[in-house]
Design a protein around this motif. Structure first.
Motif, PDB file in Angstrom:
ATOM      1  N   LYS A 117       0.867  -1.173   0.000  1.00 30.43           N
ATOM      2  CA  LYS A 117       0.000   0.000   0.000  1.00 30.43           C
ATOM      3  C   LYS A 117       0.907   1.227   0.000  1.00 30.43           C
ATOM      4  O   LYS A 117       1.826   1.313   0.817  1.00 30.43           O
ATOM      5  N   THR A 118       0.630   2.159  -0.910  1.00 30.77           N
ATOM      6  CA  THR A 118       1.554   3.269  -1.096  1.00 30.77           C
ATOM      7  C   THR A 118       0.822   4.596  -1.170  1.00 30.77           C
ATOM      8  O   THR A 118      -0.409   4.650  -1.262  1.00 30.77           O
ATOM      9  N   SER A 119       1.619   5.662  -1.164  1.00 26.16           N
ATOM     10  CA  SER A 119       1.099   6.989  -1.475  1.00 26.16           C
ATOM     11  C   SER A 119       1.050   7.157  -2.986  1.00 26.16           C
ATOM     12  O   SER A 119       1.764   6.465  -3.731  1.00 26.16           O
ATOM     13  N   TRP A 120       0.238   8.119  -3.450  1.00 25.42           N
ATOM     14  CA  TRP A 120       0.015   8.260  -4.899  1.00 25.42           C
ATOM     15  C   TRP A 120       1.284   8.619  -5.663  1.00 25.42           C
ATOM     16  O   TRP A 120       1.436   8.295  -6.838  1.00 25.42           O
ATOM     17  N   TRP A 121       2.250   9.250  -4.993  1.00 24.86           N
ATOM     18  CA  TRP A 121       3.458   9.721  -5.658  1.00 24.86           C
ATOM     19  C   TRP A 121       4.687   8.871  -5.348  1.00 24.86           C
ATOM     20  O   TRP A 121       5.797   9.193  -5.763  1.00 24.86           O
ATOM     21  N   ASN A 122       4.506   7.765  -4.625  1.00 26.04           N
ATOM     22  CA  ASN A 122       5.662   6.942  -4.220  1.00 26.04           C
ATOM     23  C   ASN A 122       5.292   5.463  -4.294  1.00 26.04           C
ATOM     24  O   ASN A 122       5.428   4.720  -3.335  1.00 26.04           O
ATOM     25  N   GLN A 123       4.860   5.031  -5.448  1.00 24.44           N
ATOM     26  CA  GLN A 123       4.299   3.693  -5.562  1.00 24.44           C
ATOM     27  C   GLN A 123       5.367   2.598  -5.657  1.00 24.44           C
ATOM     28  O   GLN A 123       5.072   1.436  -5.397  1.00 24.44           O
ATOM     29  N   ASN A 124       6.594   2.952  -6.027  1.00 18.86           N
ATOM     30  CA  ASN A 124       7.634   1.910  -6.104  1.00 18.86           C
ATOM     31  C   ASN A 124       8.734   2.078  -5.064  1.00 18.86           C
ATOM     32  O   ASN A 124       9.722   1.352  -5.064  1.00 18.86           O
ATOM     33  N   GLY A 125       8.588   3.066  -4.198  1.00 17.71           N
ATOM     34  CA  GLY A 125       9.572   3.263  -3.136  1.00 17.71           C
ATOM     35  C   GLY A 125      10.721   4.162  -3.517  1.00 17.71           C
ATOM     36  O   GLY A 125      11.609   4.429  -2.694  1.00 17.71           O
ATOM     37  N   SER A 126      10.729   4.681  -4.739  1.00 20.13           N
ATOM     38  CA  SER A 126      11.845   5.543  -5.159  1.00 20.13           C
ATOM     39  C   SER A 126      11.743   6.933  -4.545  1.00 20.13           C
ATOM     40  O   SER A 126      12.722   7.685  -4.548  1.00 20.13           O
TER      41      SER A 126
END
Length: 683
Positions: free
Chosen positions: A423-432
């Protein structure tokens, strides 16, 4: 030696004990005989000696108290513009006397029917048709012959036999149009309760009918010329979607409350509020009926004595600005997206008093695109609303000391819990884009993972990659909900409208523990638009949960037409109990949502609004008609001002998810023009 005597098995009775029983019976019989003699003597007095006296009392006159309808209270908007008034028309009424026979009503109905034409399409029941038909001796004889009844005339069995036969052979017994008109009048009279008033004709009564009935009403017990009031809407009927409707004499009292209303003294065809404000404030709006003592002499002449003139209903003065209400609905209609969008809803209120300036809703049929006004959908329809709940989640973290204004940095990172998708934030979906965030920056960027980590801390856990939720207590749901309810989320707001709902709460079993992550950023429980409005008002006013209300005052009139106005006070239902530093962080974050120079600021579309606003946007993932859709939501306020708003638009697609900001800009422009300008002009 004397032989022993044989003992007898018989009971030995003392001499004289039996002799006393007949004496007691004789005394009782004597008392009974004396009572019968006294009763007989009394009956002789009643039937012979005093009969003339009682016959005179019965035939000399009959008195009854008739109730006279009064005007229902008016409704005004916040500028004094009348929204709902009454339109009176002359009518013919009938108050059923305390004692009257079917033959008596038949005679009156025939008299009235000679001068009054009933023009409605009411159906005559078979029972009333039959009862009217047999009141004529000539027609009754015809039925007797056809039915072959041998019951004695005038008995209940005789009436039952005749009415049953007519019911089963109605085609054999016909009446002409003039007679059927009289049957309709008879039916209205027969269906009335004793001493209740019904309308024989309430619309399109001609002056000739009024004159004919008026000059003969003294010979028609219970019949009179009266006034029938209906609701009138000078500015158009669109306001009914908020104010509600009333019953009519034809529709009668609402079926779901008819018995309750009858016990309160209502007649079956009284006008009552059936929805929304009209229903909520029924006791205020209805007024109190006038009372007239009507005495009918033995020769049929009637005299009237006014006992009480009656009192018109109290007037409602609303917080609603009608021009603004209309403009907000138009803004919703003009900007609602197509596709699977199911509606658009907005509430604008004063965060200091709870007074609602506008509560508008538009429902949309996704298959046809048809729009329907539904202002009350703001209180009776709930949706998942997404990230607008994040200020409440962070505040709950403050209240439970898992973060503080001085120590609230958490790293935005994908939340990877064992057995579930990240589960991620809209602007950090791959962890970069992992980065440390303070609470205000988390609001500005709408970080999902920040509030998920706050939730884990509320459950006593710190996040680490691949962690299990097995040790996360299910009580964390209630901890979050308790925090949200401080602002009004998930509980009734207390608004003065019927039918308010609380929304749906998801399951909280061990199997559902993963949903606690969704709960933290508004993807689980549902909330109404009015709850969001109370929520943002609580943030805007510094932490006081104020009850929203649509009526700001009530004006009553006394017998001398003097007015007294009662103002509805501001009611605080609870407090957030945060300190100044905690509150300031929330305010700072909502200000940065709009005014930060960061490209991640989610409310930048509101930046050019003047005066400057603070806000929190929300986007919830949903399914509508089997398609993946979004709910576009927004809460906003103008700092140190008298305005806050909430917007919910469910069922939009990704291309139109910012419709919330487009609507907000238009609503603020209308507010400063319609409301603040009007208020300034009054000063």
């Amino acid at each position: 030696m004397r032989s022993p005597k044989r003992r007898s098995g018989r009971l030995k009775i003392k001499k004289g004990s039996m002799s006393r029983i007949p004496v007691r019976l004789n005394v009782l019989m004597g008392i009974v005989i004396l009572m019968l003699v006294a009763l007989g003597w009394r009956l002789v007095n009643l039937q012979i000696t005093d009969s003339a006296k009682y016959k005179t009392e019965v035939t000399s006159s009959e008195s009854s108290i008739e109730k006279i309808n009064v005007q229902r209270g008016l409704i005004y908007d916040s500028t004094g513009k009348v929204l709902v008034t009454n339109k009176g028309s002359q009518a013919i009424t009938y108050t059923k006397p305390r004692t009257i026979t079917n033959k008596g009503m038949y005679d009156i109905a025939n008299q009235v029917g000679s001068y009054l034409k009933i023009n409605d399409d009411q159906q005559v029941s078979t029972a009333n048709f039959a009862m009217y038909y047999i009141q004529s001796p000539k027609r009754a004889a015809k039925v007797v012959e056809a039915s072959g009844t041998t019951s004695a005339p005038g008995t209940d069995q005789y009436v039952d036999d005749l009415t049953d036969y007519i019911a089963n052979h109605k085609s054999e017994f016909t009446l002409n149009d003039v007679q059927l008109n009289k049957v309709k009048i008879f039916q209205k009279m027969a269906n009335a309760y004793s001493l209740s008033t019904v309308y024989l004709k309430e619309n399109d009564v001609s002056q000739e009918e009024i004159a004919n009935i008026g000059e003969r009403q003294s010979k028609m017990p219970g019949v009179r010329v009266g006034i029938y009031y209906t609701r009138d809407y000078p500015g158009g009927q669109d306001i009914k979607s908020l104010i509600g409707a009333t019953s009519t004499s034809k529709s009668g009292l609402p079926s779901d409350s008819v018995n309750e209303l009858l016990t309160k003294g209502y007649a079956r065809d009284d006008i009552v509020g059936t929805s929304y404000l009209e229903k909520q404030y029924e006791d205020t709006l209805k007024g109190s009926k006038g009372r007239v003592k009507v005495t009918t002499s033995k020769d049929g002449q009637t005299t009237e004595d006014k006992i009480y003139a009656g009192q018109a209903g109290g007037d409602l003065n609303l917080t609603i600005n009608n021009k603004f209400q209309e403009d907000v609905e138009k803004i919703l209609r003009d900007n609602i997206p197509g596709g699977n969008t199911t509606g658009a809803y907005a509430v604008v209120l004063n965060p200091k008093t709870g007074g609602v300036y506008a509560s508008s809703g538009v429902n949309r049929d996704a298959s046809t695109g048809a729009l329907t006004s539904d202002a009350l959908s703001t209180v009776n329809q709930a949706n998942v609303v997404g990230s607008v709940v994040k200020p409440a989640t962070i505040t709950t973290g403050f209240m439970n000391n898992v973060i503080t204004p001085q120590n609230n940095v958490l790293t935005d990172q994908p939340i990877k819990v064992a057995g579930t998708s990240p589960k991620t934030s809209w602007w950090n979906q791959n962890g970069s884009g992992n980065m440390p965030l303070t609470a205000d920056k988390a609001l500005m960027m709408s970080s999902n993972t920040y509030v998920m980590q706050v939730m884990l801390k509320l459950g006593g856990l710190n996040y680490y990659d691949g962690m299990s939720l097995a040790s996360l207590p299910t009580s964390v749901f209630q901890t979050m909900r308790d925090g949200f309810s401080r602002f009004g989320l998930g509980v009734k707001t207390g608004i003065d409208l019927p039918g308010e709902i609380t929304g749906l709460r998801g399951k909280t079993t061990r199997e559902d523990i993963g949903k606690a992550l969704d709960e933290s950023f508004g993807q689980y429980d549902t909330y109404t638009t009015m709850q969001l409005a109370q929520y943002v008002a609580t943030i805007a006013n510094g932490g006081y949960r104020v009850r929203p209300h649509i009526v700001q005052s009530i004006t009553n009139h006394n017998a001398k037409n003097q007015k007294t106005t009662t103002t509805i006070p501001t009611e605080v239902m609870g407090t957030v109990n945060w300190n100044a530093d905690q509150r300031q962080l929330i305010w700072d974050g909502m200000n940065e949502v709009v005014h930060s120079s960061s490209s991640y600021a989610t409310g930048a579309g509101l930046k050019d609004i003047k005066p400057a606003v603070s806000a929190k946007t929300g986007t919830a993932e949903t399914f509508t008609n089997g398609q993946a859709t979004l709910t576009s939501s927004l809460i906003s306020f103008v700092p140190n001002s008298n305005v806050a708003l909430a917007i919910v638009v469910p069922g939009v697609d990704q291309a139109t998810e910012n419709v919330n900001q487009k609507i907000a800009k238009a609503i603020y422009a209308a507010y400063w023009k319609d409301v603040e300008h009007a208020n300034s002009a009054d000063k």
